[in-house]
Write a protein that holds these residues in place. Structure first.
Motif, PDB file in Angstrom:
ATOM      1  N   VAL A 101      28.931  28.860  48.273  1.00 57.42           N
ATOM      2  CA  VAL A 101      27.894  29.872  48.031  1.00 57.42           C
ATOM      3  C   VAL A 101      27.243  30.327  49.351  1.00 57.42           C
ATOM      4  N   PHE A 102      27.295  29.483  50.379  1.00 53.01           N
ATOM      5  CA  PHE A 102      26.772  29.901  51.692  1.00 53.01           C
ATOM      6  C   PHE A 102      27.547  31.103  52.246  1.00 53.01           C
ATOM      7  N   GLY A 103      28.771  31.308  51.728  1.00 54.16           N
ATOM      8  CA  GLY A 103      29.596  32.408  52.226  1.00 54.16           C
ATOM      9  C   GLY A 103      29.462  33.686  51.421  1.00 54.16           C
ATOM     10  N   GLY A 303      40.493  42.428  51.418  1.00 54.60           N
ATOM     11  CA  GLY A 303      39.189  42.080  50.852  1.00 54.60           C
ATOM     12  C   GLY A 303      39.322  41.616  49.404  1.00 54.60           C
ATOM     13  N   ALA A 304      40.205  42.259  48.649  1.00 51.53           N
ATOM     14  CA  ALA A 304      40.408  41.885  47.239  1.00 51.53           C
ATOM     15  C   ALA A 304      40.963  40.462  47.148  1.00 51.53           C
ATOM     16  N   THR A 305      41.910  40.146  48.034  1.00 52.56           N
ATOM     17  CA  THR A 305      42.453  38.776  48.082  1.00 52.56           C
ATOM     18  C   THR A 305      41.342  37.780  48.395  1.00 52.56           C
ATOM     19  N   MET A 306      40.516  38.126  49.387  1.00 57.14           N
ATOM     20  CA  MET A 306      39.454  37.203  49.796  1.00 57.14           C
ATOM     21  C   MET A 306      38.390  37.041  48.717  1.00 57.14           C
ATOM     22  N   THR A 307      38.151  38.111  47.948  1.00 58.84           N
ATOM     23  CA  THR A 307      37.197  38.021  46.840  1.00 58.84           C
ATOM     24  C   THR A 307      37.726  37.043  45.783  1.00 58.84           C
ATOM     25  N   GLU A 308      39.028  37.166  45.481  1.00 60.47           N
ATOM     26  CA  GLU A 308      39.640  36.219  44.524  1.00 60.47           C
ATOM     27  C   GLU A 308      39.515  34.794  45.030  1.00 60.47           C
ATOM     28  N   GLU A 309      39.756  34.608  46.303  1.00 59.75           N
ATOM     29  CA  GLU A 309      39.678  33.258  46.881  1.00 59.75           C
ATOM     30  C   GLU A 309      38.242  32.728  46.810  1.00 59.75           C
ATOM     31  N   PHE A 310      37.291  33.616  47.065  1.00 58.98           N
ATOM     32  CA  PHE A 310      35.889  33.192  46.974  1.00 58.98           C
ATOM     33  C   PHE A 310      35.569  32.748  45.549  1.00 58.98           C
ATOM     34  N   LEU A 311      35.973  33.568  44.576  1.00 56.37           N
ATOM     35  CA  LEU A 311      35.674  33.251  43.175  1.00 56.37           C
ATOM     36  C   LEU A 311      36.340  31.950  42.743  1.00 56.37           C
ATOM     37  N   ALA A 312      37.534  31.708  43.243  1.00 56.42           N
ATOM     38  CA  ALA A 312      38.246  30.479  42.892  1.00 56.42           C
ATOM     39  C   ALA A 312      37.541  29.250  43.474  1.00 56.42           C
ATOM     40  N   SER A 313      36.919  29.412  44.647  1.00 57.66           N
ATOM     41  CA  SER A 313      36.298  28.249  45.293  1.00 57.66           C
ATOM     42  C   SER A 313      34.839  28.059  44.871  1.00 57.66           C
ATOM     43  N   ALA A 314      34.152  29.133  44.520  1.00 52.68           N
ATOM     44  CA  ALA A 314      32.696  29.038  44.324  1.00 52.68           C
ATOM     45  C   ALA A 314      32.285  28.716  42.882  1.00 52.68           C
ATOM     46  N   GLY A 315      33.246  28.581  41.978  1.00 53.07           N
ATOM     47  CA  GLY A 315      32.951  28.127  40.615  1.00 53.07           C
ATOM     48  C   GLY A 315      32.062  29.076  39.821  1.00 53.07           C
ATOM     49  N   ASP A 316      31.451  28.547  38.772  1.00 51.79           N
ATOM     50  CA  ASP A 316      30.639  29.364  37.868  1.00 51.79           C
ATOM     51  C   ASP A 316      29.450  30.009  38.589  1.00 51.79           C
ATOM     52  N   ALA A 317      28.845  29.247  39.501  1.00 54.91           N
ATOM     53  CA  ALA A 317      27.661  29.767  40.201  1.00 54.91           C
ATOM     54  C   ALA A 317      28.032  31.002  41.018  1.00 54.91           C
ATOM     55  N   GLY A 318      29.160  30.932  41.724  1.00 52.75           N
ATOM     56  CA  GLY A 318      29.606  32.074  42.542  1.00 52.75           C
ATOM     57  C   GLY A 318      29.947  33.270  41.671  1.00 52.75           C
ATOM     58  N   LYS A 319      30.647  32.990  40.573  1.00 52.50           N
ATOM     59  CA  LYS A 319      31.066  34.072  39.672  1.00 52.50           C
ATOM     60  C   LYS A 319      29.846  34.762  39.055  1.00 52.50           C
ATOM     61  N   ALA A 320      28.843  33.951  38.687  1.00 49.60           N
ATOM     62  CA  ALA A 320      27.635  34.521  38.078  1.00 49.60           C
ATOM     63  C   ALA A 320      26.941  35.480  39.055  1.00 49.60           C
ATOM     64  N   ILE A 321      26.910  35.113  40.332  1.00 50.71           N
ATOM     65  CA  ILE A 321      26.260  35.982  41.329  1.00 50.71           C
ATOM     66  C   ILE A 321      27.030  37.292  41.475  1.00 50.71           C
ATOM     67  N   VAL A 322      28.353  37.187  41.598  1.00 49.25           N
ATOM     68  CA  VAL A 322      29.174  38.391  41.787  1.00 49.25           C
ATOM     69  C   VAL A 322      29.086  39.300  40.552  1.00 49.25           C
ATOM     70  N   ASP A 323      29.151  38.686  39.352  1.00 47.23           N
ATOM     71  CA  ASP A 323      29.074  39.484  38.126  1.00 47.23           C
ATOM     72  C   ASP A 323      27.736  40.222  38.027  1.00 47.23           C
ATOM     73  N   GLU A 324      26.670  39.495  38.314  1.00 50.52           N
ATOM     74  CA  GLU A 324      25.324  40.097  38.259  1.00 50.52           C
ATOM     75  C   GLU A 324      25.212  41.239  39.268  1.00 50.52           C
ATOM     76  N   PHE A 325      25.785  41.005  40.456  1.00 48.45           N
ATOM     77  CA  PHE A 325      25.728  42.034  41.491  1.00 48.45           C
ATOM     78  C   PHE A 325      26.486  43.296  41.065  1.00 48.45           C
ATOM     79  N   ASN A 326      27.651  43.103  40.454  1.00 47.77           N
ATOM     80  CA  ASN A 326      28.507  44.242  40.093  1.00 47.77           C
ATOM     81  C   ASN A 326      28.085  44.943  38.799  1.00 47.77           C
ATOM     82  N   LYS A 327      27.103  44.376  38.091  1.00 44.00           N
ATOM     83  CA  LYS A 327      26.675  44.948  36.810  1.00 44.00           C
ATOM     84  C   LYS A 327      26.248  46.381  36.913  1.00 44.00           C
TER      85      LYS A 327
END
Ligand code: PCA
Length: 327
Positions: A101-103, A303-327
């Motif tokens: 999440v620091f990233g 960037g799309a590849t790196m976003t997938e990699e971020f989501l795979a590593s950052a778990g539910d907390a990371g996904k929740a932040i990205v989803d909220e941001f993209n809403k």
């Protein structure tokens, strides 16, 4: 009259400081900073330190140490965690190996403008604070760097043109970007960037206009800057929790109030510095222009590849932040 007012203010401050000294709660805190004194983050931190001194009536004196003079960038976070320094400033994304999440601020093409950066930080803040709390740290304020673009010693129009170049990285995301573009990454502190370019230890980097300008990379053979607006990484001012707990109310209040001011003024400085440093790079003889559409498209795929990699590593907390941001 003015003189009297100034004298009164000084006397009042001296009085409070004396009171703090008398009951033994006056403190002096050293604040390590990684970036040069002339950089806007460091200038902002110096203003923050002055604010705390004034607001606390001298009960808390903060002394900034820019340019990695007390601790280098890579050492600052650990120094604060272990209490070797009570407070300091660090590029948090360089610690994504400790907690993905620091990233969050260095996911390419997620948040690409100052407004986006503020929005993303607002959403991610609670999760960042939780992660920092587990490390005995408190987040005081956070300021974005200007948007990130690419520096080269030659004209570059495609990812193919980057192949094999030696690349200066500042966190895991920048290293990964280099790998995916066929470059060879090495982590190097901003303080050593000019030296690295002039000795040809590196031939490329991703950073803001600010760092290229501060480090005068045009004097080290760098000729081209491409505006990509890939992301806006943040510097975070962190405090050791025990150091924070040792403060009296007057000191704590000064710290919190001045931190809010510093977050707002730092953001404004970053905005103002963007165009100023592009102009400065041009004056230094560099070509500064938007990346070509073709290059941008290629970078976006990475960037799309790196976003997938971020989501795979950052778990539910990371996904929740990205989803909220993209809403
Ligand atoms: N400057 C810092 C981090 C991001 C930026 O714009 C650096 O290059 O180290």
């Amino acid at each position: 009259m003015k003189l009297t007012t100034a004298l009164l203010a000084t006397t009042a401050m001296a009085f409070t400081a004396t009171a703090a000294l008398a009951d033994g709660h006056a403190k002096k805190w050293d604040m390590p900073l990684a970036y040069s004194a002339s950089n806007f983050h460091s200038e902002n931190a110096a203003e923050f330190a002055k604010c705390v001194g004034e607001k606390s009536g001298g009960a808390l004196e903060i002394v900034t140490h820019p340019g990695g003079s007390l601790f280098k960038g890579g050492e600052i976070k650990r120094a604060i965690q272990t209490g070797q320094a009570p407070i300091g400033e660090r590029l948090l994304s360089a610690h994504a190996n400790e907690n993905p999440v620091f990233g969050i601020d260095s996911v390419p093409f997620l948040a690409t403008s100052f407004d986006d950066s503020v929005k993303l930080h607002g959403i991610a803040k609670a999760e960042l604070e939780k992660a920092l709390d587990e490390q005995n740290l408190e987040l005081l304020y956070s300021v974005p760097w200007p948007p990130q673009g690419l520096y080269f010693k030659k004209e570059v129009n495609s990812v193919a043109d980057m192949k094999g170049l030696k690349f200066r990285a500042y966190n895991a995301a920048t290293s990964r970007l280099a790998e995916l573009t066929g470059m060879q990454p090495t982590q190097i502190e901003a303080a050593e960037v000019q030296q690295a370019f002039s000795t040809n230890a590196v031939e490329s980097m991703v950073s803001s206009g600010a760092t290229g300008y501060d480090r005068k990379v045009f004097e080290a053979g760098v000729t081209n800057y491409y505006e990509v607006d890939a992301w806006l990484p943040r510097n975070s001012v962190l405090v050791n929790k025990d150091a924070m707990a040792s403060l009296k109310d007057d000191q704590k209040a000064a710290l919190t109030e001045c931190a809010a001011t510093a977050e707002a003024s730092g953001l404004q400085k970053s905005k103002d510095y963007t165009q100023f440093t592009y102009d400065g790079l041009r004056k230094g003889g560099m070509t500064v222009e938007p990346a070509s559409d073709g290059l941008k498209t290629e970078l976006q795929a990475i960037g799309a590849t790196m976003t997938e990699e971020f989501l795979a590593s950052a778990g539910d907390a990371g996904k929740a932040i990205v989803d909220e941001f993209n809403k």
